[in-house]
Design a protein around this motif. Sequence first.
Motif, PDB file in Angstrom:
ATOM      1  N   THR A   1       0.829  -1.209   0.000  1.00 37.18           N
ATOM      2  CA  THR A   1       0.000   0.000   0.000  1.00 37.18           C
ATOM      3  C   THR A   1       0.862   1.257   0.000  1.00 37.18           C
ATOM      4  O   THR A   1       0.569   2.228  -0.717  1.00 37.18           O
ATOM      5  N   LYS A   2       1.942   1.250   0.780  1.00 36.54           N
ATOM      6  CA  LYS A   2       2.822   2.424   0.832  1.00 36.54           C
ATOM      7  C   LYS A   2       3.458   2.693  -0.526  1.00 36.54           C
ATOM      8  O   LYS A   2       3.545   3.844  -0.969  1.00 36.54           O
ATOM      9  N   ILE A   3       3.890   1.633  -1.187  1.00 32.57           N
ATOM     10  CA  ILE A   3       4.556   1.796  -2.490  1.00 32.57           C
ATOM     11  C   ILE A   3       3.566   2.308  -3.533  1.00 32.57           C
ATOM     12  O   ILE A   3       3.830   3.287  -4.242  1.00 32.57           O
ATOM     13  N   VAL A   4       2.406   1.642  -3.629  1.00 31.66           N
ATOM     14  CA  VAL A   4       1.403   2.050  -4.626  1.00 31.66           C
ATOM     15  C   VAL A   4       0.880   3.449  -4.311  1.00 31.66           C
ATOM     16  O   VAL A   4       0.669   4.262  -5.222  1.00 31.66           O
ATOM     17  N   SER A   5       0.678   3.741  -3.029  1.00 32.09           N
ATOM     18  CA  SER A   5       0.155   5.050  -2.633  1.00 32.09           C
ATOM     19  C   SER A   5       1.102   6.176  -3.021  1.00 32.09           C
ATOM     20  O   SER A   5       0.660   7.266  -3.422  1.00 32.09           O
ATOM     21  N   PHE A   6       2.396   5.929  -2.906  1.00 36.18           N
ATOM     22  CA  PHE A   6       3.385   6.951  -3.268  1.00 36.18           C
ATOM     23  C   PHE A   6       3.199   7.382  -4.717  1.00 36.18           C
ATOM     24  O   PHE A   6       3.145   8.581  -5.030  1.00 36.18           O
ATOM     25  N   PHE A   7       3.074   6.414  -5.608  1.00 34.56           N
ATOM     26  CA  PHE A   7       2.916   6.727  -7.030  1.00 34.56           C
ATOM     27  C   PHE A   7       1.517   7.269  -7.329  1.00 34.56           C
ATOM     28  O   PHE A   7       1.346   8.113  -8.212  1.00 34.56           O
ATOM     29  N   THR A   8       0.505   6.796  -6.585  1.00 30.32           N
ATOM     30  CA  THR A   8      -0.866   7.283  -6.794  1.00 30.32           C
ATOM     31  C   THR A   8      -0.980   8.757  -6.438  1.00 30.32           C
ATOM     32  O   THR A   8      -1.579   9.547  -7.175  1.00 30.32           O
ATOM     33  N   ILE A   9      -0.405   9.156  -5.299  1.00 34.15           N
ATOM     34  CA  ILE A   9      -0.453  10.562  -4.882  1.00 34.15           C
ATOM     35  C   ILE A   9       0.338  11.438  -5.856  1.00 34.15           C
ATOM     36  O   ILE A   9      -0.106  12.538  -6.227  1.00 34.15           O
ATOM     37  N   LYS A  10       1.481  10.950  -6.272  1.00 40.66           N
ATOM     38  CA  LYS A  10       2.298  11.711  -7.226  1.00 40.66           C
ATOM     39  C   LYS A  10       1.532  11.931  -8.530  1.00 40.66           C
ATOM     40  O   LYS A  10       1.515  13.042  -9.083  1.00 40.66           O
ATOM     41  N   SER A  11       0.865  10.876  -9.008  1.00 39.41           N
ATOM     42  CA  SER A  11       0.074  10.973 -10.238  1.00 39.41           C
ATOM     43  C   SER A  11      -1.092  11.943 -10.050  1.00 39.41           C
ATOM     44  O   SER A  11      -1.380  12.767 -10.927  1.00 39.41           O
ATOM     45  N   PHE A  12      -1.775  11.848  -8.906  1.00 38.79           N
ATOM     46  CA  PHE A  12      -2.909  12.726  -8.627  1.00 38.79           C
ATOM     47  C   PHE A  12      -2.484  14.193  -8.656  1.00 38.79           C
ATOM     48  O   PHE A  12      -3.148  15.040  -9.273  1.00 38.79           O
ATOM     49  N   LYS A  13      -1.380  14.516  -8.005  1.00 36.15           N
ATOM     50  CA  LYS A  13      -0.922  15.908  -7.961  1.00 36.15           C
ATOM     51  C   LYS A  13      -0.569  16.415  -9.355  1.00 36.15           C
ATOM     52  O   LYS A  13      -0.882  17.563  -9.705  1.00 36.15           O
ATOM     53  N   ASN A  14       0.080  15.574 -10.160  1.00 37.98           N
ATOM     54  CA  ASN A  14       0.422  15.968 -11.529  1.00 37.98           C
ATOM     55  C   ASN A  14      -0.832  16.185 -12.369  1.00 37.98           C
ATOM     56  O   ASN A  14      -0.908  17.118 -13.182  1.00 37.98           O
ATOM     57  N   GLN A  15      -1.840  15.307 -12.169  1.00 42.41           N
ATOM     58  CA  GLN A  15      -3.072  15.430 -12.945  1.00 42.41           C
ATOM     59  C   GLN A  15      -3.853  16.691 -12.586  1.00 42.41           C
ATOM     60  O   GLN A  15      -4.499  17.291 -13.448  1.00 42.41           O
ATOM     61  N   THR A  16      -3.805  17.111 -11.309  1.00 40.70           N
ATOM     62  CA  THR A  16      -4.520  18.333 -10.936  1.00 40.70           C
ATOM     63  C   THR A  16      -3.896  19.573 -11.574  1.00 40.70           C
ATOM     64  O   THR A  16      -4.564  20.602 -11.709  1.00 40.70           O
ATOM     65  N   LYS A  17      -2.632  19.463 -11.973  1.00 39.53           N
ATOM     66  CA  LYS A  17      -1.974  20.574 -12.662  1.00 39.53           C
ATOM     67  C   LYS A  17      -2.358  20.616 -14.142  1.00 39.53           C
ATOM     68  O   LYS A  17      -2.125  21.619 -14.820  1.00 39.53           O
ATOM     69  N   LYS A  18      -2.907  19.512 -14.630  1.00 44.03           N
ATOM     70  CA  LYS A  18      -3.371  19.418 -16.030  1.00 44.03           C
ATOM     71  C   LYS A  18      -4.793  18.854 -16.020  1.00 44.03           C
ATOM     72  O   LYS A  18      -5.082  17.847 -16.663  1.00 44.03           O
TER      73      LYS A  18
END
Length: 649
Positions: free
Chosen positions: A93-110
């Motif tokens: 969960t920690k590993i997947v969550s790290f990439f999920t949050i990173k993706s979410f933040k990038n998507q909110t910028k676009k």
Amino acid sequence: MTTTYQARVCLGVIGSIITACSLHRILRSWTGLVVLWWYDLEDGSSLLLFFEGIVLLLCTVLGLVFVHISSLTWSDHLDASSVYLIYQLSLITKIVSFFTIKSFKNQTKKFMQTQEKYILHGLRYNQNTIYGKEFHLGDIHSLEEFKTRHPLTTYSHYEKYVDRICAGDTNVMTKDDVVRLALTSGTTGKGKKIPYTNQTVWGFGKPIIFLAPSISKKTLSPGSPFQRTLNFHVRPKSLPSESGISVQAGSTISPSHKKYLLIYSTPISGFEISNEFEACYVHLLFGIRDRFLKSMTVLFTPLLITAFKILETHWEQMLTDIERGSLWSKLNIPVEVRADLEEKLKGKCNPDRVQFLRREFEKGFDGIGKRIWPKLRIWFGTDLNRCAERIGNTYMKGVTFASERYVGTEGFYGVNLTILRPPPHRYTLVPDSLLFEFIPIEESEKSNANAFFGDQVKVGQTYELVVSNWTCGLYRFRFGDVIKVVDFYNEAPVVEFQYRYGQLMNLRGEKVDEVCMRKALENTFKQFSGITLIEYACAESLLMPDSAKRQGPHYYVVFVEVEGNKGDIGEHISTLLDAELCEHGALYKMWRSQNGIGTADVVFVKPGGFARLKNYIVDNSTATFNQFKQPRKLKTEGTVAFILGQASD
């Protein structure tokens, strides 16, 4: 000393021994023998020395992991297999969550680029379905084209396609096979059947498991992964369709997600109970055994009130069950579920814990959550009915409430990035979860209303939310939620839930919404000391039986349940409420002045009347206990007649 504590100590000792022996061997071998490696050892011996070092390093890591696990707080009654699986899930969960949050933040910028990519991929994916061919989904190449060529829809638009799915047809609305038909709650109208595919299930699972909890943990102290959570879940009943596809509530736990139930205090079999009383009883029974519970979760907050009332009434029986290692014989639980639960209870009574609980329960239930679970940090839920404040002032004093997410049967809408902010809660829309459109509330009655995309909305404006979820074949779907845009996170709109569009009181076009009605009621009851508004619902007098209806223009009937001595306030409370409605509703005031609408009538309901109404609605609709939200507007003669029968003398 509990068996869990003994296991924890043993694991720590074993880990320490493994680590010490491995490090000793490494230091002894690699400081002495490596010097001679190039001189005295044969080729095969040097290779063996290398592999010996690798094995010793792995043993050291394993020993350190054991020591780390043993140093954390454990819930009571954890066994070795649960510890291993929870640790494994925690790491994943920690590993997947790290990439999920990173993706979410990038998507909110676009935000809009992500939205367009999401829907165009879905249109291409489903273009060869029956629905896709009829509406030429494959010919749409931009968001503007999509808005121009595909109409706004309601559930009636999809009913004939859903009927074909129920009959066994495939490739109707989705290219993927439908794994189940998810029922909406049905508390504000007839329940709708939404086709779920495996991609739909993952669309919920990804943000619910990996995104929302990880954001919460960044704000809150997460506690140990081996401290469990008390989850109040009532298994929705399943109905078969003609084709054998199950028809279940959206809150049904998917088989692929059942492995995550290990983090909860209730054994997995306890999540198979479909009766509200029995489910809450069992969740509480296993929850109160655990001294180190760290959090509590419920889908909608009213269920937690129900659960604590059950605890207040039946705590003595629960303690007896713990002592005897068996379940109360009066509980209506399937035989196989009862057998598994009793197996988990037998021989695991902690007499000191039972005596502690008995003393605390005898003191009363004010602040009981923090008293019996000292490490309880937070409780989660969705608070559409504003119950959290009442719970926080009684049972859960000193425990933080948080609403992690905004979600419905149609999809995952948003995540709360400011989780400690007091209500009203704010949710940032998730860019790759759904396509979002916004209809200005002034145009919401138009079938061809003009809808805006996320980059066109204005802060402070109220909109009807429209969603497209291609994984279940819904496009430009009007599901009834009204929201207010309050901010932006990067380019993503941040919204507050306002009310359900179908909950408007509307006799003459005055459109009194839930916010207005709630404010009027709160202000009315503030004028009386020693009395608290517990629950309410409204109806238009058109639905009242003739024997209970007064003469003159139609009017609002407001049913209220209160705590405290109401005395003689019933004589003039209707007049006070009517004045507050005029204060907060301009059109209501106009119609009242013209006698187009009569004075509102307040009806007091017996204690527990709304709880009985809930049971009535669940028994006579597609609503489930998990998803139940007290409807603020009663829309059928049956529900009005039922609540009238609960009126106090």
